[in-house]
Scaffold this active site. Sequence first.
Site, mmCIF file in Angstrom:
data_model
loop_
_atom_site.group_PDB
_atom_site.id
_atom_site.type_symbol
_atom_site.label_atom_id
_atom_site.label_comp_id
_atom_site.label_asym_id
_atom_site.label_seq_id
_atom_site.Cartn_x
_atom_site.Cartn_y
_atom_site.Cartn_z
ATOM 1 N N GLY A 80 0.825 -1.196 0.000
ATOM 2 C CA GLY A 80 0.000 0.000 0.000
ATOM 3 C C GLY A 80 0.861 1.247 0.000
ATOM 4 O O GLY A 80 2.007 1.220 -0.432
ATOM 5 N N CYS A 81 0.318 2.345 0.484
ATOM 6 C CA CYS A 81 1.086 3.589 0.585
ATOM 7 C C CYS A 81 2.364 3.326 1.367
ATOM 8 O O CYS A 81 2.336 2.720 2.439
ATOM 9 C CB CYS A 81 0.235 4.661 1.279
ATOM 10 S SG CYS A 81 1.110 6.210 1.591
ATOM 11 N N PHE A 82 3.505 3.784 0.874
ATOM 12 C CA PHE A 82 4.774 3.338 1.456
ATOM 13 C C PHE A 82 5.173 4.017 2.761
ATOM 14 O O PHE A 82 6.080 3.554 3.448
ATOM 15 C CB PHE A 82 5.925 3.420 0.456
ATOM 16 C CG PHE A 82 6.054 4.676 -0.365
ATOM 17 C CD1 PHE A 82 5.655 5.922 0.091
ATOM 18 C CD2 PHE A 82 6.613 4.603 -1.655
ATOM 19 C CE1 PHE A 82 5.793 7.068 -0.684
ATOM 20 C CE2 PHE A 82 6.756 5.741 -2.436
ATOM 21 C CZ PHE A 82 6.350 6.981 -1.951
ATOM 22 N N TRP A 83 4.523 5.103 3.157
ATOM 23 C CA TRP A 83 4.921 5.777 4.402
ATOM 24 C C TRP A 83 4.742 4.877 5.616
ATOM 25 O O TRP A 83 5.619 4.787 6.474
ATOM 26 C CB TRP A 83 4.110 7.053 4.603
ATOM 27 C CG TRP A 83 4.354 8.124 3.591
ATOM 28 C CD1 TRP A 83 5.430 8.254 2.760
ATOM 29 C CD2 TRP A 83 3.481 9.228 3.300
ATOM 30 N NE1 TRP A 83 5.276 9.367 1.961
ATOM 31 C CE2 TRP A 83 4.099 9.977 2.272
ATOM 32 C CE3 TRP A 83 2.249 9.639 3.802
ATOM 33 C CZ2 TRP A 83 3.514 11.134 1.753
ATOM 34 C CZ3 TRP A 83 1.667 10.778 3.291
ATOM 35 C CH2 TRP A 83 2.295 11.520 2.278
ATOM 36 N N PRO A 107 4.365 1.392 5.939
ATOM 37 C CA PRO A 107 5.284 0.253 5.989
ATOM 38 C C PRO A 107 6.736 0.660 6.232
ATOM 39 O O PRO A 107 7.478 -0.067 6.894
ATOM 40 C CB PRO A 107 5.113 -0.393 4.605
ATOM 41 C CG PRO A 107 3.730 -0.027 4.192
ATOM 42 C CD PRO A 107 3.517 1.357 4.729
#
Length: 207
Positions: free
Chosen positions: A26-29, A31
Site C-alpha cells: 500500500g502507501c509506502f509511508w 510500511p
Amino acid sequence: MLTPELLSEYDANAPTETSTATFGLGCFWGPDAAAGAMDGVVRTRVGYAGGTKPDPSYEVIGDHTEVVQVEYDSTTLSFSDLLDWAFSEHSPRRQSSKRQYQNIVFTETAAQREQLRAFLDDSDLRRQQVETRLEPPDEFYLAESYHQKFQLRSQRWITDVFDELQYDAEAIRESPAAARLNAHAAGQDVAAPFLPESYDPTSRRDD
C-alpha cells in the site's frame, strides 16, 4: 536524550553486511515506519517498482507500485521473519485495483523464494487464494527525498539533530538511526539507545 553523538555512534556501529528485501504494502509511508521499528532492520528506503515505465516519479508513476526496501542483518532477522511481518501488514486475499498501492512480495534470491514457498505452505493460505503479487525483483527506483523518512520530517526535535550532524537528504535516508526515529515518530514501539523508556516523545527541541 537525543544527541548528535548518540546518533552518529549508532550509525557508525550499524552492521555492514546486510541482505535486501522489497515489499509493496500500500502507501509506502506506513510500511517504511513499521519496518524501521523491527530489530534486525538496518535501514529502509521507499521507492517504486513492479512496472515497466522508466524513471517513474510520484507525479508520473506509470504502472509501478509504491514499495519499501529493507536492508536487514540476516544474523538477527530472517526473510521468513520479514514475510511474517509483511503478510500481517496487508490482506493477501485482497488486491487493490489501483496498481500504485498493490501488494507485492519480491524474492531476490533462491533462498528467499524457498522461504516464501515454505511460508505459504505453513500458512492457511491456498495459493489460488493469494492475490498478493509474488514476483522476482525488477529495478527499484528511489522515491523523491520528501517521501523518505516521511514521519520524522515534521519533528524538529529530530531534524535539528540531523542538521547539527550536517546530514543531507541522502544521509538521512540511509541512516539506521533515522529508520528507528521515523518509526518512533509514527508511534511504533521502538528500542534504541537514544530513545530510553523514560524519554517523552512530546518533549521537542523547538528552541
